[in-house]
Structure formats: structure tokens, C-alpha cells
Design a protein around this motif. Structure first.
Motif, short mmCIF file in Angstrom:
data_model
loop_
_atom_site.label_atom_id
_atom_site.label_comp_id
_atom_site.label_asym_id
_atom_site.label_seq_id
_atom_site.Cartn_x
_atom_site.Cartn_y
_atom_site.Cartn_z
N ASP A 37 1.17 -1.19 -0.07
CA ASP A 37 0.03 0.00 0.05
C ASP A 37 0.56 1.02 -0.20
N ASN A 38 1.96 1.11 -0.41
CA ASN A 38 3.22 2.90 -0.31
C ASN A 38 3.21 2.96 1.21
N HIS A 39 2.29 2.23 2.18
CA HIS A 39 2.43 3.09 3.58
C HIS A 39 3.32 2.00 5.14
N LEU A 64 3.93 0.17 -4.03
CA LEU A 64 1.70 0.05 -3.75
C LEU A 64 2.66 -0.85 -5.51
N GLY A 73 -4.28 -4.37 -5.80
CA GLY A 73 -5.22 -3.95 -4.92
C GLY A 73 -6.47 -5.19 -4.61
N ILE A 133 0.05 -4.02 4.21
CA ILE A 133 -0.31 -3.06 4.01
C ILE A 133 -0.63 -2.72 5.65
N TRP A 137 -8.58 -5.30 6.04
CA TRP A 137 -8.92 -5.11 4.39
C TRP A 137 -8.70 -6.61 4.68
#
Length: 222
Positions: free
Chosen positions: A37-39, A44, A47, A68, A74
């Protein structure tokens, strides 16, 4: 446990994922899908919509690895989207027991992943809540990294922990798994192997899967 190979599509061609899956159909046990999720990790990828489409396009069960920030929110949806296994990171989950149970309730196998620096013993009490323990053998986020030998003692400790528990928990390794490293992983106690470049960097991905399986099987004597 029999050796299982789960090719990772992380380094494959995302524009032709159905074809990528077909290349290892009949050779692999799972198709490993890295959701980033690039977090939680600095990358990234894909999904839920892509996972749902891919699940319809292949007969291979999807092994979804959620890297993520909010897996509690999720993870059950990935099971509902058709994933056969959904793995969450211990470092990201705020309510791991509840989330793992929700994954199972949605019809998928529940996995718990640990980063290289995360100790395994504090999670022994969660073995009854999981179907698979994933030990990262690189820092999560990117494919093509060099295998971290420092994780092998943790793989051995995890195998001993699972044996004490007595349940049928699979032990997966992910990161830098190749013909040069898979035997060491198998000897340490892993039985499910994620391989990206070693499979999809090969001219014949199906043959690469077969070769990796043979090496791991030889190392374990199964």
C-alpha cells in the motif's frame, strides 16, 4: 509436511497476470500475491479488484500476503474476493486474533507474517489461530533482494515452536528464495517457499518451480 512452492507475481508482468498464472499452473501449489500500500512498505502494487479478477482467471489458489497498514480492515475482504490464504503482518495488525478468525470465517487459511527483525517466540500463543507462519527472509517491499541468512536461526526456532504446539501450521519463507538458498531454508524447517525472480526470471517458469521443489524435497528427505 510436503514441500509447497508459491511463485510470487511481484516481479512478473502485471499487464498479463492471467498468462503469468498459466505459466506455472500444474507445477506450483499456490500463486503468491503481494499486496502493498506504499505505507506499511515503500511500494505500491495491487489491491482487491485485481485479486478478485485473478482468482477468476486461474485455477491456482491465491496466497495473498498483505503488506498494508490496516490489515484488520481489509484482510477478510481478500478472503471474500477468492484468496485461498490471507497473511497479515504482526507489525501492522492491531487486533490480530480477531482478524485471523475473520479470515478463517470468510473461508481462507489465515497466516501471520513477521519481518526479519521481529522475534518469533512472542507469537507462540497465536499458533492456534493460524494456518501458516510466514518469516520474511528479506525486508518487505521489493522483489529481487538478497536472502538474509540471519533469519535461518529464527526459521529453526519457529519449526521447534510449531512442533511443541502440535498443530499443522505451515512454515513459509519469502524473500531471496532461489536454487542457491532453498535447501538451507528447507533444512531449517520451512515447508512453503515463495519464489519470485527464481521462477519468473527463468525462461521456463514451470521447470523452475519443479527444480526448486526437487531441491527442497531432497534437503528435507520427504
Amino acid at each position: 509436511m510436503a514441500v509447497q512452492i508459491s511463485p510470487s507475481i511481484l516481479t512478473a508482468d502485471f499487464a498479463h497476470l492471467a498468462d503469468v498464472a498459466a505459466q506455472v499452473d500444474g507445477a506450483a501449489d499456490w500463486l503468491h500475491v503481494d499486496v502493498m500500500d506504499n505505507h506499511f512498505v515503500p511500494n505500491l502494487t495491487i489491491g482487491l479488484p485485481v485479486v478478485a479478477s485473478l482468482a477468476k482467471a486461474t485455477g491456482l489458489p491465491l496466497d495473498c500476503h498483505l503488506m498494508i497498514e490496516d490489515p484488520d480492515r481489509w484482510a477478510p475482504d481478500y478472503a471474500g474476493a477468492g484468496a485461498g490464504s490471507v497473511t497479515i503482518h504482526a507489525e501492522a495488525a492491531r487486533a490480530p486474533v480477531r482478524t485471523l478468525r475473520e479470515i478463517r470465517a470468510a473461508g481462507a487459511r489465515a497466516g501471520l507474517a513477521l519481518n526479519p527483525a521481529t522475534p518469533v517466540r512472542p507469537y507462540e500463543d497465536l499458533l492456534g489461530e493460524i494456518d501458516m507462519l510466514l518469516l520474511m527472509t528479506v525486508e518487505p517491499g521489493f522483489g529481487g533482494q538478497r536472502f538474509l541468512d540471519i533469519v535461518l536461526p529464527k526459521v529453526r526456532a519457529a519449526r521447534e515452536m510449531i512442533a511443541r504446539h502440535g498443530g499443522e501450521v505451515w512454515l513459509q519463507v519469502d524473500g531471496g528464495v532461489s536454487a542457491d538458498t532453498i535447501e538451507r531454508c528447507a533444512e531449517a524447517g520451512a515447508d512453503v517457499f515463495v519464489a519470485g525472480n527464481a521462477v519468473y526470471g527463468s525462461a521456463d517458469p514451470a521447470r523452475a518451480v519443479q527444480d526448486l521443489r526437487a531441491l527442497a524435497t531432497r534437503a528435507t528427505g520427504t
